[in-house]
Structures are given as structure tokens and as C-alpha cells.
Design an enzyme around this catalytic site. Sequence first.
Site, mmCIF file in Angstrom:
data_model
loop_
_atom_site.group_PDB
_atom_site.id
_atom_site.type_symbol
_atom_site.label_atom_id
_atom_site.label_comp_id
_atom_site.label_asym_id
_atom_site.label_seq_id
_atom_site.Cartn_x
_atom_site.Cartn_y
_atom_site.Cartn_z
ATOM 1 N N TYR A 190 0.809 -1.208 0.000
ATOM 2 C CA TYR A 190 0.000 0.000 0.000
ATOM 3 C C TYR A 190 0.853 1.274 0.000
ATOM 4 C CZ TYR A 190 -4.118 -2.910 0.802
ATOM 5 O OH TYR A 190 -5.126 -3.825 0.683
ATOM 6 N N GLU A 197 1.779 6.534 -6.856
ATOM 7 C CA GLU A 197 0.696 7.339 -7.433
ATOM 8 C C GLU A 197 0.899 8.817 -7.124
ATOM 9 O OE1 GLU A 197 -3.090 5.977 -6.081
ATOM 10 O OE2 GLU A 197 -2.672 3.895 -6.577
#
Length: 284
Positions: A190, A197
Site C-alpha cells: 500500500y 501514485e
Amino acid sequence: MPPKSAASTPTKKLSPAQRTHLAKSDKALTPVSVYLVAYNVASAAAWAYVLARLVAHLASDTELWSIKGALGIQGWWDKLLARASTGSADFGTLTKWVQTAAVLEVVHSALGLVRSGFGTTLAQVFSRILLVWYVAEQYPIVTKTPIYCTMVFAWAFTEVVRYTFYAAGLLNIKLPILDTIRYNAFYLLYPMGAGSEAYLIWKSAPYAKALYGDLGYYGTYAIFAIWPPALAFLMSHMHAQRRKFMRGGKSGKKSITSGELSDAGFVGTADTPARRTRSKVKAQ
């Protein structure tokens, strides 16, 4: 007196979780369940193919020109980084369309086929859509970095595990190794996915300014600012889910219909700043 068989054991002696499991095991799959199993299996296979393409690209022997290479001083790490910087040209289009298929999860939520909230699912799915259809399409130069590969790796590995987990749950198949991976790998995947991102969004700001002026520039930084708190929320949520699993999952108390947030995207919560709706049967 012979011992009682499992079939003759009074139901009242079973825990609520055990009774629920027995009740589910006696039910035939409904048409909705069959569809959701097919959707999850197909999605897991699609992301597995993306992952395979990524690994094949990085393992390729194709020589890419560089100054170090021309001088004969390019090491294996330099070669790996050079190949990773060209990943979007190889599997970027594939990643875009596989991720786009997750829009069906928004449809599932809207139709009530799964338990995920519509708003949360919409935000999660379109946080990734933002990356593949806006950032990567509008500013392809931004993806010419190894960070694009780390993002896709985090997405693909997470989704293979997630979709397989859901499909197995719908079929009442218990895979301890899958549970272990799902409730531990997120500590690495994660932050990797969300950080990648956020980096690509941040890098796109100057290009957004060139196309859309100050609105695009500051708007991009505003979007970037959402990622850190969203990741913190996501990690907190998944840590709580892991704690529940470690306490009760191994004894059969964990159910596919539990109210988890999904792993779709990072905006709006849960499972990768990167995600998504759970493809689970709606509780009856």
C-alpha cells in the site's frame, strides 16, 4: 456408547460463526454469486497477466542505449532502472484497460450486488482512473520512470490476491496462505502503490500548468495533498482488519461478507491508495 458424529452434534453447541459457515456451505450458488465468482476470477487472471508482463519486461535482455552503456560501465542495476523507465510503453495500455474494467465494481455497488458503499467505491475506483486516463494519457513523459513500474507492481500484486480472496470466499474455499498474504502484504504494497501514485501526480503539475494554467497547476497539487491522509486512513483500517483476522480468522470467524473497505484506490479509503468494491454476495 459410541461417540456422536459431527452430523448428530446439536447446532446450539456451535458458535454463531460456525453456524453461519455451515448454512452457507449448504447453499447452492445463486446466479449473482456465479457472476461475481466469474468476475473475480477474470479480474485476478487479468491482473496476473499485467504482473507477468511487468516481470517479463524487467527481465528482458534488450539493450537500451545510455552513456554508461556506451562506455561499458553500466551495471545490472543501471540496466534494470533503464528498463523500468520504459515500462509504460510496454504494458501501459494493458494496465489502463484492465484497471478500467474495475468500473464494473461501481455498477455492482449501485445495483446492490455487493455491500460496498456507492460513494466510497466510486471514489476508490476513479482515483486510479485518474492515473491511467488523465496523468498517463495527458502527460506520458511522467510515466517514463521506474516509479510507474512500482505503482503497477503494487496494483497488480494486490489485485491478484484480493480478487482471488473474494472468489475463494464466495466458493467457501479456505486458503490459509492467501489469508496470510492478504493481511500482511499490505504493509509493503500500500505505501508502495500510494507513494508511486502520489509521485506521478506531483510530477504532472508543471505539465498541467502548461496546458491548463494556474488552475491545473494548483489543482494537481490539491489532489496530491489528498494521498497522504488517505493512505494513513487506509493503513489504519487494514491494520484493524488484520487484528480481527489474527484474533478470529483462523478459527473460521472471518467471513467473505464482513464489512471491509475495498482495495480499490486511495481516495475515499481502502485497499490501495490504489482499488474498489468488494465482489461479495450481498448479505441476505
